[in-house]
Design a protein around this motif. Structure first.
Motif, PDB file in Angstrom:
ATOM      1  N   GLY A   1       7.438   4.316  12.061  1.00  0.00           N
ATOM      2  CA  GLY A   1       7.600   4.702  10.704  1.00  0.00           C
ATOM      3  C   GLY A   1       8.787   4.390  10.280  1.00  0.00           C
ATOM      4  O   GLY A   1       9.198   4.766   9.189  1.00  0.00           O
ATOM      5  N   ARG A   2       9.727   3.742  11.217  1.00  0.00           N
ATOM      6  CA  ARG A   2      11.218   3.658  10.809  1.00  0.00           C
ATOM      7  C   ARG A   2      11.282   2.472  10.095  1.00  0.00           C
ATOM      8  O   ARG A   2      12.255   2.254   9.264  1.00  0.00           O
ATOM      9  N   ARG A   3      10.167   1.599   9.925  1.00  0.00           N
ATOM     10  CA  ARG A   3      10.185   0.310   8.858  1.00  0.00           C
ATOM     11  C   ARG A   3       9.347   0.649   8.096  1.00  0.00           C
ATOM     12  O   ARG A   3       8.189   1.320   8.411  1.00  0.00           O
ATOM     13  N   ASP A   4       9.426  -0.100   7.159  1.00  0.00           N
ATOM     14  CA  ASP A   4       8.303  -0.142   5.742  1.00  0.00           C
ATOM     15  C   ASP A   4       7.260  -1.194   6.014  1.00  0.00           C
ATOM     16  O   ASP A   4       6.796  -1.621   4.707  1.00  0.00           O
ATOM     17  N   PHE A   5       7.088  -1.770   6.907  1.00  0.00           N
ATOM     18  CA  PHE A   5       6.034  -2.755   6.920  1.00  0.00           C
ATOM     19  C   PHE A   5       5.343  -2.881   8.436  1.00  0.00           C
ATOM     20  O   PHE A   5       6.211  -2.435   9.480  1.00  0.00           O
ATOM     21  N   ARG A   6       4.231  -3.411   8.574  1.00  0.00           N
ATOM     22  CA  ARG A   6       3.470  -3.811   9.696  1.00  0.00           C
ATOM     23  C   ARG A   6       2.948  -5.253   9.560  1.00  0.00           C
ATOM     24  O   ARG A   6       2.423  -5.589   8.573  1.00  0.00           O
TER      25      ARG A   6
ATOM     26  N   CYS B   1       1.718  -8.726   6.005  1.00  0.00           N
ATOM     27  CA  CYS B   1       2.219  -7.673   6.181  1.00  0.00           C
ATOM     28  C   CYS B   1       1.502  -6.831   5.096  1.00  0.00           C
ATOM     29  O   CYS B   1       1.224  -7.121   4.166  1.00  0.00           O
ATOM     30  N   LEU B   2       1.386  -5.360   5.820  1.00  0.00           N
ATOM     31  CA  LEU B   2       1.142  -4.301   4.914  1.00  0.00           C
ATOM     32  C   LEU B   2       2.424  -3.614   4.726  1.00  0.00           C
ATOM     33  O   LEU B   2       3.096  -3.296   5.911  1.00  0.00           O
ATOM     34  N   CYS B   3       2.832  -3.383   3.585  1.00  0.00           N
ATOM     35  CA  CYS B   3       4.212  -2.908   3.300  1.00  0.00           C
ATOM     36  C   CYS B   3       4.176  -1.578   2.377  1.00  0.00           C
ATOM     37  O   CYS B   3       3.203  -1.584   1.623  1.00  0.00           O
ATOM     38  N   THR B   4       5.028  -0.762   2.713  1.00  0.00           N
ATOM     39  CA  THR B   4       5.070   0.268   1.913  1.00  0.00           C
ATOM     40  C   THR B   4       6.360   0.452   0.895  1.00  0.00           C
ATOM     41  O   THR B   4       6.297   1.366   0.142  1.00  0.00           O
ATOM     42  N   GLY B   5       7.173  -0.389   1.090  1.00  0.00           N
ATOM     43  CA  GLY B   5       8.621  -0.230   0.325  1.00  0.00           C
ATOM     44  C   GLY B   5       8.293  -0.730  -0.969  1.00  0.00           C
ATOM     45  O   GLY B   5       7.517  -1.088  -1.509  1.00  0.00           O
TER      46      GLY B   5
ATOM     47  N   VAL C   1       0.818  -1.100  -0.143  1.00  0.00           N
ATOM     48  CA  VAL C   1       0.165   0.009   0.073  1.00  0.00           C
ATOM     49  C   VAL C   1       0.874   1.179  -0.019  1.00  0.00           C
ATOM     50  O   VAL C   1       1.877   1.215   0.552  1.00  0.00           O
ATOM     51  N   PRO C   2       0.382   2.214  -0.739  1.00  0.00           N
ATOM     52  CA  PRO C   2       1.389   3.466  -0.398  1.00  0.00           C
ATOM     53  C   PRO C   2       1.277   4.210   0.913  1.00  0.00           C
ATOM     54  O   PRO C   2       0.437   3.969   1.589  1.00  0.00           O
ATOM     55  N   ARG C   3       2.458   4.746   1.059  1.00  0.00           N
ATOM     56  CA  ARG C   3       2.801   5.167   2.763  1.00  0.00           C
ATOM     57  C   ARG C   3       1.624   5.916   3.304  1.00  0.00           C
ATOM     58  O   ARG C   3       1.103   5.706   4.275  1.00  0.00           O
ATOM     59  N   GLU C   4       1.243   6.698   2.440  1.00  0.00           N
ATOM     60  CA  GLU C   4       0.257   7.722   2.949  1.00  0.00           C
ATOM     61  C   GLU C   4      -1.275   6.999   2.981  1.00  0.00           C
ATOM     62  O   GLU C   4      -2.138   7.731   3.578  1.00  0.00           O
TER      63      GLU C   4
END
Length: 127
Positions: free
Chosen positions: A107-112, A123-127, A81-84
């Motif tokens: 916000g230090r990592r690009d996934f939850r 995982c929801l990833c923004t990378g 997903v886009p970070r925003e």
């Protein structure tokens, strides 16, 4: 020569295939097909077009535990997903029945990391 052709399908064992298929169909915008011990989610458009997620009833299903060496995840899905849009996406997956396992460290990592209703990590990833 190849013995066969690999179908574009991932199969998840679970106690209630219809329930888990509904979760993923609603989260990813797919369509639930079938009922009973084997249920599929298919996708007609977007980046998942032509792909299938299948859900197979497994009696005595023991969900993976993340992280754990004794009950390893064996696999997980990374959904981008886009970070925003990450916070909104998180609200939606939680409303659908997911559980947050690990945040993105402010916000230090690009996934939850989350657990679906049957216990599978994703995982929801923004990378």
């Amino acid at each position: 020569m190849a013995i066969n052709t690999l179908r574009s399908v991932v199969v998840l064992d679970c106690p209630e295939p219809g329930k888990l298929a509904d979760f993923y169909a609603r989260m990813l915008g797919g369509r639930v097909e079938g009922e009973g011990r084997w249920v599929e989610v298919t996708f007609d458009s977007g980046t998942l077009a032509g792909r299938t997620l299948a859900f197979q009833e497994a009696e005595g299903h023991v969900p993976p535990r993340w992280p754990s060496a004794e009950r390893s995840q064996q696999f997980h899905l990374d959904l981008y997903v886009p970070r925003e849009e990450l916070d909104a996406a998180e609200r939606e997956v939680l409303e659908l029945g997911a559980e947050l396992l690990e945040g993105d460290d402010g916000g230090r990592r690009d996934f939850r990391v989350y657990r679906d209703p049957a216990g599978h990590p994703f995982c929801l990833c923004t990378g």
